[in-house]
Scaffold this motif. Structure first.
Motif, PDB file in Angstrom:
ATOM      1  N   ARG A  46       0.822  -1.209   0.000  1.00 49.40           N
ATOM      2  CA  ARG A  46       0.000   0.000   0.000  1.00 49.40           C
ATOM      3  C   ARG A  46       0.860   1.265   0.000  1.00 49.40           C
ATOM      4  N   LEU A  47       1.955   1.206   0.732  1.00 53.65           N
ATOM      5  CA  LEU A  47       2.858   2.355   0.738  1.00 53.65           C
ATOM      6  C   LEU A  47       3.449   2.591  -0.650  1.00 53.65           C
ATOM      7  N   GLU A  48       3.795   1.493  -1.339  1.00 53.03           N
ATOM      8  CA  GLU A  48       4.327   1.630  -2.701  1.00 53.03           C
ATOM      9  C   GLU A  48       3.255   2.186  -3.633  1.00 53.03           C
ATOM     10  N   ARG A  49       2.033   1.687  -3.490  1.00 51.57           N
ATOM     11  CA  ARG A  49       0.925   2.174  -4.313  1.00 51.57           C
ATOM     12  C   ARG A  49       0.721   3.681  -4.141  1.00 51.57           C
ATOM     13  N   ASP A  50       0.915   4.156  -2.903  1.00 52.54           N
ATOM     14  CA  ASP A  50       0.697   5.571  -2.603  1.00 52.54           C
ATOM     15  C   ASP A  50       1.930   6.433  -2.872  1.00 52.54           C
ATOM     16  N   GLY A  51       2.989   5.830  -3.389  1.00 54.14           N
ATOM     17  CA  GLY A  51       4.188   6.589  -3.720  1.00 54.14           C
ATOM     18  C   GLY A  51       5.045   6.973  -2.529  1.00 54.14           C
ATOM     19  N   LEU A  52       4.883   6.265  -1.403  1.00 52.42           N
ATOM     20  CA  LEU A  52       5.625   6.607  -0.190  1.00 52.42           C
ATOM     21  C   LEU A  52       6.899   5.783  -0.035  1.00 52.42           C
ATOM     22  N   VAL A  53       6.949   4.620  -0.690  1.00 56.35           N
ATOM     23  CA  VAL A  53       8.168   3.805  -0.716  1.00 56.35           C
ATOM     24  C   VAL A  53       8.353   3.262  -2.128  1.00 56.35           C
ATOM     25  N   VAL A  54       9.577   2.838  -2.417  1.00 57.43           N
ATOM     26  CA  VAL A  54       9.866   2.218  -3.714  1.00 57.43           C
ATOM     27  C   VAL A  54      10.760   1.009  -3.481  1.00 57.43           C
ATOM     28  N   PRO A  55      10.664  -0.020  -4.334  1.00 55.87           N
ATOM     29  CA  PRO A  55      11.603  -1.137  -4.233  1.00 55.87           C
ATOM     30  C   PRO A  55      13.031  -0.627  -4.424  1.00 55.87           C
ATOM     31  N   ASP A  56      13.973  -1.238  -3.700  1.00 54.39           N
ATOM     32  CA  ASP A  56      15.352  -0.738  -3.738  1.00 54.39           C
ATOM     33  C   ASP A  56      16.346  -1.891  -3.868  1.00 54.39           C
ATOM     34  N   GLY A  57      16.033  -2.829  -4.765  1.00 52.71           N
ATOM     35  CA  GLY A  57      16.977  -3.900  -5.037  1.00 52.71           C
ATOM     36  C   GLY A  57      16.802  -5.110  -4.136  1.00 52.71           C
ATOM     37  N   GLU A  58      17.585  -6.139  -4.426  1.00 52.81           N
ATOM     38  CA  GLU A  58      17.547  -7.382  -3.665  1.00 52.81           C
ATOM     39  C   GLU A  58      18.952  -7.757  -3.218  1.00 52.81           C
TER      40      GLU A  58
END
Length: 203
Positions: A46-58
């Motif tokens: 949900r945070l990603e959907r709202d633009g508050l977090v982004v994936p940052d690699g593995e």
């Protein structure tokens, strides 16, 4: 409890993956509000959907890291700066239970209050023991550090104060119930005299 903002606060200190977030969240709150990994990843989605977090690699083990965005940092700052509103308090199950108990015939409200008091007093004793252990230097969790220990103490203080208030409120409820039972019943007033019915006699 705002899991959403708790996770943002942790991510503000650097990228993390789900299990790390769960472990650190529980360490800082002493596992008072345990999370499962499913809750964490649902919230991250949900945070990603709202633009508050982004994936940052593995990493090499395939753990997906997340990083907070500037929008996420702005929301976090707003959360810290805005008082928790009391205009719409959360539903309290105990208050609802007692409110229903006094209106449902056949419920022993005194027994309900006594059972809750025993439970609350035991909880208060448990919280007090945990606080004594925390003050003696026992860490809140395996990942705890000095600040996490302080966070755990603050949570414990809140739980202790809240439970003390609950016990006082239960005492107050018993007094109010006793006063209600002793309240004199109003005597019925004199019945109004009904006018006689029948044919009127002519003079």
């Amino acid at each position: 409890m705002s899991i959403r903002h708790g996770l943002l606060a942790l991510l503000d200190q650097g990228p993390r993956y789900g299990y790390q977030l769960r472990t650190e969240f529980e360490a800082r709150t002493g596992a008072t509000w345990p999370l499962n990994v499913g809750q964490v990843y649902t919230t991250l989605g949900r945070l990603e959907r709202d633009g508050l977090v982004v994936p940052d690699g593995e990493d090499e083990e395939g753990h997906l890291f997340y990083a907070v965005t500037e929008k996420g940092r702005a929301e976090l700052r707003d959360w810290f700066e805005t008082p928790v509103p009391r205009t719409s308090p959360p539903r309290d199950e105990l208050a609802i239970k007692l409110a229903m108990a006094v209106t449902v015939p056949g419920v022993d409200v005194h027994a309900v209050v006594q059972a809750q008091r025993r439970h609350s007093v035991k909880a208060l004793q448990d919280y007090t023991r945990l606080k004594a252990r925390a003050l003696a230097g026992e860490p809140a969790g395996s990942a705890a550090d000095g600040r996490s220990d302080l966070a755990w103490l603050l949570v414990l203080d809140q739980l202790i104060f809240q439970t003390e208030a609950e016990v006082r409120w239960l005492d107050h409820c018993e007094t109010r119930l006793a006063n209600y039972r002793e309240r004199p019943v109003a005597e019925p007033g004199p019945a109004a005299t009904a006018p006689a019915r029948g044919r009127r006699t002519r003079a």
